[in-house]
Design an enzyme around this catalytic site. Structure first.
Site, mmCIF file in Angstrom:
data_model
loop_
_atom_site.group_PDB
_atom_site.id
_atom_site.type_symbol
_atom_site.label_atom_id
_atom_site.label_comp_id
_atom_site.label_asym_id
_atom_site.label_seq_id
_atom_site.Cartn_x
_atom_site.Cartn_y
_atom_site.Cartn_z
ATOM 1 N N LEU A 1 -18.596 20.849 75.756
ATOM 2 C CA LEU A 1 -19.412 22.042 75.553
ATOM 3 C C LEU A 1 -19.980 22.463 76.900
ATOM 4 O O LEU A 1 -19.911 21.712 77.871
ATOM 5 C CB LEU A 1 -20.545 21.748 74.567
ATOM 6 C CG LEU A 1 -20.107 21.311 73.159
ATOM 7 C CD1 LEU A 1 -21.320 20.919 72.326
ATOM 8 C CD2 LEU A 1 -19.321 22.420 72.473
ATOM 9 N N SER A 2 -20.572 23.649 76.957
ATOM 10 C CA SER A 2 -21.104 24.084 78.243
ATOM 11 C C SER A 2 -22.166 23.116 78.744
ATOM 12 O O SER A 2 -22.276 22.872 79.949
ATOM 13 C CB SER A 2 -21.665 25.504 78.150
ATOM 14 O OG SER A 2 -22.661 25.598 77.163
ATOM 15 N N GLU A 3 -22.974 22.536 77.844
ATOM 16 C CA GLU A 3 -23.919 21.496 78.234
ATOM 17 C C GLU A 3 -24.081 20.449 77.145
ATOM 18 O O GLU A 3 -23.966 20.757 75.950
ATOM 19 C CB GLU A 3 -25.313 22.072 78.552
ATOM 20 C CG GLU A 3 -25.445 22.684 79.926
ATOM 21 C CD GLU A 3 -25.303 24.188 79.915
ATOM 22 O OE1 GLU A 3 -25.206 24.782 81.012
ATOM 23 O OE2 GLU A 3 -25.276 24.767 78.818
ATOM 24 N N THR A 4 -24.340 19.220 77.585
ATOM 25 C CA THR A 4 -24.707 18.112 76.710
ATOM 26 C C THR A 4 -26.020 17.539 77.241
ATOM 27 O O THR A 4 -26.184 17.364 78.448
ATOM 28 C CB THR A 4 -23.622 17.017 76.703
ATOM 29 O OG1 THR A 4 -22.418 17.559 76.146
ATOM 30 C CG2 THR A 4 -24.053 15.816 75.875
ATOM 31 N N HIS B 1 -30.515 27.033 77.293
ATOM 32 C CA HIS B 1 -30.227 26.759 75.881
ATOM 33 C C HIS B 1 -30.313 25.273 75.544
ATOM 34 O O HIS B 1 -30.753 24.923 74.443
ATOM 35 C CB HIS B 1 -28.903 27.412 75.444
ATOM 36 C CG HIS B 1 -27.689 26.553 75.496
ATOM 37 N ND1 HIS B 1 -26.960 26.357 76.641
ATOM 38 C CD2 HIS B 1 -27.049 25.849 74.518
ATOM 39 C CE1 HIS B 1 -25.929 25.574 76.370
ATOM 40 N NE2 HIS B 1 -25.954 25.257 75.099
#
Length: 303
Positions: free
Chosen positions: A44-47, A76
């Site tokens: 994902l774009s961030e974890t 986010h």
């Protein structure tokens, strides 16, 4: 080692919209390399990895990773993890709940106000880190246009021109003439490095005043291929520093100003970011970013 994780969609009131973020709980025993591996696995774009706080008065310490690197701050993930912790630690009693979630991030302390309501998505809002560096002009419209698959006439509107802000992280802001041009935007690798990456720019945030939703003030797209994010459905950190771009070109009068930003439509993940700006003596003296978040999945991670 078995760790519980949750996936939330952020900047949306409905599942499968907005920007998804994975949140791994109890991650104190993971090394940096293991966190990076897990983030690459989620892709994902961030974890976000949640650890025990090290400073009094904080709810938790968090570390944020893209598929390729760690970030000191991101919008986010901040809202997503705050909403999750508020929901897990303060179950609804009478159907309503409010909490302040204080997070230790690599950039410093970030406080998030969370509002929960029974049967509805939770809403989180944080005060964005202040930006000391002024807005810088980007003066190569032909090069910028080529890097995003447009022609120079499609770059800019009104008095808005391409700019750069050296915040955390560093973003370029590119005004686009209209929604038709915005739909054509594509990363052109042969031009991208010279226009952006070679200058240390982490992400490129394109925006226009033409919007899909009548309540929106700006329509945006954000690309960060250098850190493994081909396109981001919603970017809170970019929206936070975008406030300085708005003030630079729109010269808002003193007082409080709210602007709704829509993003992610071209990806099929509509997102809504609430941007609140406080202006005093012609300058920004406060920026808040808010949005809804919903839990969509949970499970156990074997590390």
């Amino acid at each position: 080692m078995a760790l519980t994780y949750h996936i939330l969609d952020v900047f949306t009131e409905r599942p499968f919209g907005g920007n998804p973020v994975a949140v791994v709980l109890g991650a104190d025993r993971l090394s940096t390399a293991e966190m990076q591996t897990v983030a690459r696995e989620f892709n994902l774009s961030e974890t976000v990895f949640v650890l025990a706080s090290t400073s009094p008065g904080h709810t938790a310490r968090i570390r944020i990773f893209t598929p390729t690197r760690e970030l000191p701050f991101a919008g986010h993930p901040t809202i997503g993890v705050a909403v999750l912790l508020a929901e897990l630690r303060s179950p609804l009693g009478n159907g309503h709940g409010d909490a302040i979630i204080a997070l230790e991030e690599e950039i410093g302390s970030v406080r998030v106000g969370v509002r929960t309501r029974a049967g509805a998505a939770s809403f989180g809002e944080f005060d964005a880190p202040k930006v000391a560096n002024p807005v810088e002009a980007l003066s190569e419209p032909e090069q910028i246009a080529a890097s995003v698959g447009l022609i120079p006439a499609e770059i800019g509107f009104e008095n808005h021109k391409p700019t750069l802000i050296r915040g955390v992280p560093v973003f370029a802001y590119v005004p686009v003439a209209n929604l038709e041009a915005m739909a054509k935007v594509r990363v052109a690798p042969q031009h991208w490095a010279r226009a952006f990456a070679d200058r240390g720019i982490l992400g490129v945030y394109l925006y226009t005043r033409q919007c899909v939703r009548v309540q929106s003030a700006f329509h945006a797209r954000m690309f960060a291929p250098e850190i493994g994010v081909p396109e981001d459905p919603a970017t809170g950190s970019a929206a936070a520093t975008f406030a300085y771009v708005v003030q630079e070109f729109d010269a808002l009068p003193d007082g409080m100003h709210k602007r709704a930003i829509e993003q992610g439509f071209e990806m099929g993940r509509p997102s809504a970011i609430a941007l609140t700006m406080s202006v005093s003596r012609g300058k920004l003296d406060g920026v808040r970013i808010g949005g809804y978040a919903v839990r969509v999945a949970e499970g156990v991670l074997q590390v």
